[in-house]
Structure formats: structure tokens, C-alpha cells
Design an enzyme around this catalytic site. Structure first.
Site, PDB file in Angstrom:
ATOM      1  N   PHE A   1       4.698   0.547   6.006  1.00 42.33           N
ATOM      2  CA  PHE A   1       5.697   1.609   5.847  1.00 42.33           C
ATOM      3  C   PHE A   1       4.979   2.957   5.984  1.00 42.33           C
ATOM      4  CE2 PHE A   1       8.298   4.450   3.177  1.00 42.33           C
ATOM      5  CZ  PHE A   1       9.531   4.273   3.798  1.00 42.33           C
TER       6      PHE A   1
ATOM      7  N   SER B   1       4.526   5.674   4.504  1.00 45.57           N
ATOM      8  CA  SER B   1       3.797   6.309   3.404  1.00 45.57           C
ATOM      9  C   SER B   1       2.566   5.527   2.966  1.00 45.57           C
ATOM     10  CB  SER B   1       4.718   6.482   2.193  1.00 45.57           C
ATOM     11  OG  SER B   1       5.067   5.216   1.648  1.00 45.57           O
ATOM     12  N   LYS B   2       2.391   4.313   3.474  1.00 45.62           N
ATOM     13  CA  LYS B   2       1.281   3.467   3.025  1.00 45.62           C
ATOM     14  C   LYS B   2      -0.068   4.028   3.466  1.00 45.62           C
ATOM     15  CE  LYS B   2       3.438   0.048   0.892  1.00 45.62           C
ATOM     16  NZ  LYS B   2       4.804   0.594   0.785  1.00 45.62           N
ATOM     17  N   THR B   3      -1.130   3.506   2.885  1.00 45.83           N
ATOM     18  CA  THR B   3      -2.487   3.949   3.222  1.00 45.83           C
ATOM     19  C   THR B   3      -2.740   3.817   4.715  1.00 45.83           C
ATOM     20  OG1 THR B   3      -3.184   3.197   1.031  1.00 45.83           O
ATOM     21  CG2 THR B   3      -4.920   3.661   2.635  1.00 45.83           C
ATOM     22  N   LEU B   4      -2.275   2.744   5.326  1.00 43.01           N
ATOM     23  CA  LEU B   4      -2.233   2.600   6.778  1.00 43.01           C
ATOM     24  C   LEU B   4      -0.754   2.486   7.142  1.00 43.01           C
ATOM     25  CD1 LEU B   4      -3.650   2.214   9.518  1.00 43.01           C
ATOM     26  CD2 LEU B   4      -3.648  -0.251   9.073  1.00 43.01           C
TER      27      LEU B   4
END
Length: 364
Positions: free
Chosen positions: A161, A163-166
Site C-alpha cells: 500500500f 504508505s508502507k515502507t516499500l
């Protein structure tokens, strides 16, 4: 990105295969299967691991709703476990007490910046004959004893998603597993239950379906974006660590803060990765409003514990059954946090928080 448009293959194609190989190299997983969201990854993983109608799946009471809804969509029944208030992951002692004759699976969740106590969870699972799967959607880069999140049981997942770190430019996800049978089943389920090689094999869309699968193919545009961003992942993880240290240094003695993040990494082979920076304060809702008036965005995680979600009301849980999860739901808020956050912006956030909390103490 141009390769995707020139190929004319916009999903389940060459870029997805390259991303799967790159993620396998990064995580150490023997098999990575790209799908169209982290939620679908959970559902397909649970189905591939053998969840049957009515099977009890032990999950933490405090998590994103997909943790519980994936169990339901896979045919199982969520069984909730209170959390460790320091890590927000399921408390192993509470897990031991929550096992019932219906329990067949346990699915710990690695939330925010650190992993669940997988040694203790797997010990309980062995004692009761439970299969361990991991909701590691937020946990790319996290490791315990050198083993990446999602690979401590039969399988795990990643969410991409935005907003995730990746993060992708939309929804995307993946299943991680070392088990070839689980991998083959997930690979079939993501493409309408078709077995054999379907990835980057257009003629296979007309082959027979061996399983009642889904349409959960990853888009190649998302795979191309993720491949490009994967080369920057370690740099971004390092920047997130710097920002988390800076937040902690500035807020450590702020009045009215109940809890700051605590690392559980104990050896050089362990690593926490900060997906969000979460604090707890008894003045959470008022603080959120105050920060919003100063144009500072926050995110409340998660204001309604899973057992009290309206969609799960039929399970009959009452307020007070999960005190640590319920306390976190009242107090937790995530502060602005991303690799591009500037130091002066972080200072502004912290100064605004400290001035507000000092004011609440003065007027109390």
C-alpha cells in the site's frame, strides 16, 4: 515503466516475475508470489495453508481490520488474543490462555516497528499443534535471528500500500513462504485456480482451473514501481531509524506521554524497522485536534479493537475482555513519519506536542 507499455502485458507479466525474484533475494524467502493487495495475500495464504470452515485462527485483538476479515474470508473464525502493551503484538501468555479445541492456526501480527515474540508464539503453537502464519504486511526489512518477518512459520505476507515502507502507487501485495506446496497453491489461487506457469504466459488464461481461485494478479506497473523503489529501501529504512531516534530524544520526557516505541531487537541479527512512529497519551483525541489546528496530520491506530468491530459483533465479545488492546485503542496516535520528513518539520511537531501537553498538565 516503458517496458510495461511496450510489452502490452499490464498484469501478471515479466515485471511481476522480476519483482518476485528481487524480493526473494532481499527477504531470503524461497518463494515470493505477487498479488494485488496485502489483504488478498492474507486470504490466499490462509486458504493455501489449509484453513477450513470454522477453524479457529488466533489473532491479536489490536490490528488493522484485514487481519480478522482475511480469516473470515478464508473460511475461518477469528479467536482474539490480548496484546503486549510494549510491542502491540499478541501476548504469548494471553495466547496460551486463548487456545481452544477449535484452534488450528495462530497468526501473529508485526505492527508499527517491531516483530511479535516469535520464539514464544511458536513454542505455544508446537505445544498445541497449531500452524503458524504471519501477518507481516507492515514488516518488510524486519528480522529476528537473521530470519525475515513472514518466514518464521508456514508463510507470511507483505503489503505495498502506498504508505508502507516499500509502497506502490496503488494496491499490491505478496506472499512469502519456504514451502513449495503453499507457494504453488497461492500461485494458482491468484489466477482463477489455474495451475502450472501462468505468470507472463498469456495463453494460460484459457487453461483449466483446478481450484476455486480469485483474480488477484499484480499489475506490472506496480511491480515496476516497486522494483525501482526497492533499490532505495535500505536508505529509506536508515532514514526512518534516524527520524525515530530524533522523535524519541525530543519526546522522552514530555509530560502526559504514556508510552514511546521500544525496540525489541536484541542481537546484531535482529532488526526493527519503523513503519510508523506511534506514541500513546491519555490526551490523544485532544492532541490530534490541536495538531490538526496547526496543520499537522496524524493517524489514529486503531480506535476500535477487532473484537468490537460491528462486522464481528456476532462473536459476542464484551468491553473489558482485552484491556491492553482497548487501552491502545484509546491512547495511540501516529505522528508524521516518512523518509522525506525534514528535521525542522520534526522539531515543529515535537514543540507543538510538548507545548500542548504542558498546558494540559498546568490546567489539570
Amino acid at each position: 515503466m516503458g517496458d510495461v507499455f511496450h510489452s502490452g502485458k499490464f498484469s501478471h507479466g515479466k515485471q511481476v516475475g522480476q519483482l518476485e525474484a528481487a524480493l526473494a533475494d532481499y527477504t531470503g524467502a524461497r518463494h515470493v508470489i505477487g498479488v494485488n493487495s496485502g489483504t488478498d495475500a492474507l486470504v490466499l495464504l490462509l486458504r493455501a495453508c489449509g484453513v477450513r470452515p470454522g477453524d479457529g485462527v488466533l489473532v491479536p485483538a489490536y490490528s488493522f481490520f484485514a487481519t480478522a476479515s482475511a480469516v473470515v474470508l478464508a473460511g475461518g473464525t477469528p479467536q482474539f488474543v490480548d496484546i503486549d502493551p510494549e510491542t502491540y503484538a499478541m501476548d504469548p501468555a494471553a495466547l496460551q490462555a486463548a487456545v481452544t479445541p477449535r484452534s488450528r492456526f495462530v497468526m501473529p501480527v508485526h505492527l508499527f516497528h517491531t516483530m511479535a515474540d516469535m520464539e514464544a508464539v511458536t513454542a505455544v503453537a508446537r505445544q498445541h499443534g497449531l500452524t503458524v502464519v504471519e501477518d507481516s504486511a507492515e514488516a518488510i526489512g524486519m528480522r529476528r535471528h537473521g530470519v525475515h518477518a513472514g518466514l518464521h512459520g508456514l508463510g507470511g505476507v507483505l503489503s505495498f500500500f502506498p504508505s508502507k515502507t516499500l509502497g506502490a502507487l496503488g494496491d499490491a501485495g505478496a506472499v512469502l513462504t519456504d514451502d513449495p506446496e503453499v507457494a504453488a497453491t497461492v500461485a494458482a489461487l491468484r489466477h482463477h485456480g489455474r495451475t502450472g506457469r501462468t505468470l507472463n504466459n498469456f495463453p494460460a488464461i484459457s487453461t483449466e482451473s483446478a481450484l476455486p481461485g480469485a483474480n488477484s494478479k499484480m499489475d506490472d506497473i506496480q511491480a515496476a514501481v516497486l522494483l525501482a523503489k526497492l533499490s532505495l529501501l535500505e536508505e529509506h529504512i536508515a532514514r526512518r531509524a534516524e527520524l525515530s531516534d530524533a522523535y524519541t530524544a525530543r519526546l522522552r520526557d514530555a509530560p502526559g506521554i504514556v508510552r514511546l516505541p521500544r525496540t525489541t531487537a536484541g542481537t546484531p541479527d535482529d532488526r526493527d524497522v519503523y513503519y510508523v512512529y506511534l506514541i500513546e497519551t491519555e490526551h490523544r483525541d485532544a492532541l490530534v485536534d490541536h495538531l490538526a489546528r496547526h496543520a499537522i496530520d496524524t493517524e489514529v491506530y486503531y480506535p476500535v479493537p477487532l473484537p468490537h468491530q460491528p462486522a464481528l459483533a456476532h462473536l459476542g465479545h464484551r468491553q473489558g475482555e482485552f484491556p491492553h488492546a482497548e487501552a491502545a485503542a484509546r491512547h495511540a496516535v501516529a505522528l508524521p513519519f516518512h523518509p522525506d520528513l525534514r528535521s525542522d518539520d520534526l522539531d515543529l511537531v515535537c514543540d507543538t506536542i510538548r507545548s500542548f501537553l504542558a498546558g494540559t498538565r498546568t490546567t489539570a
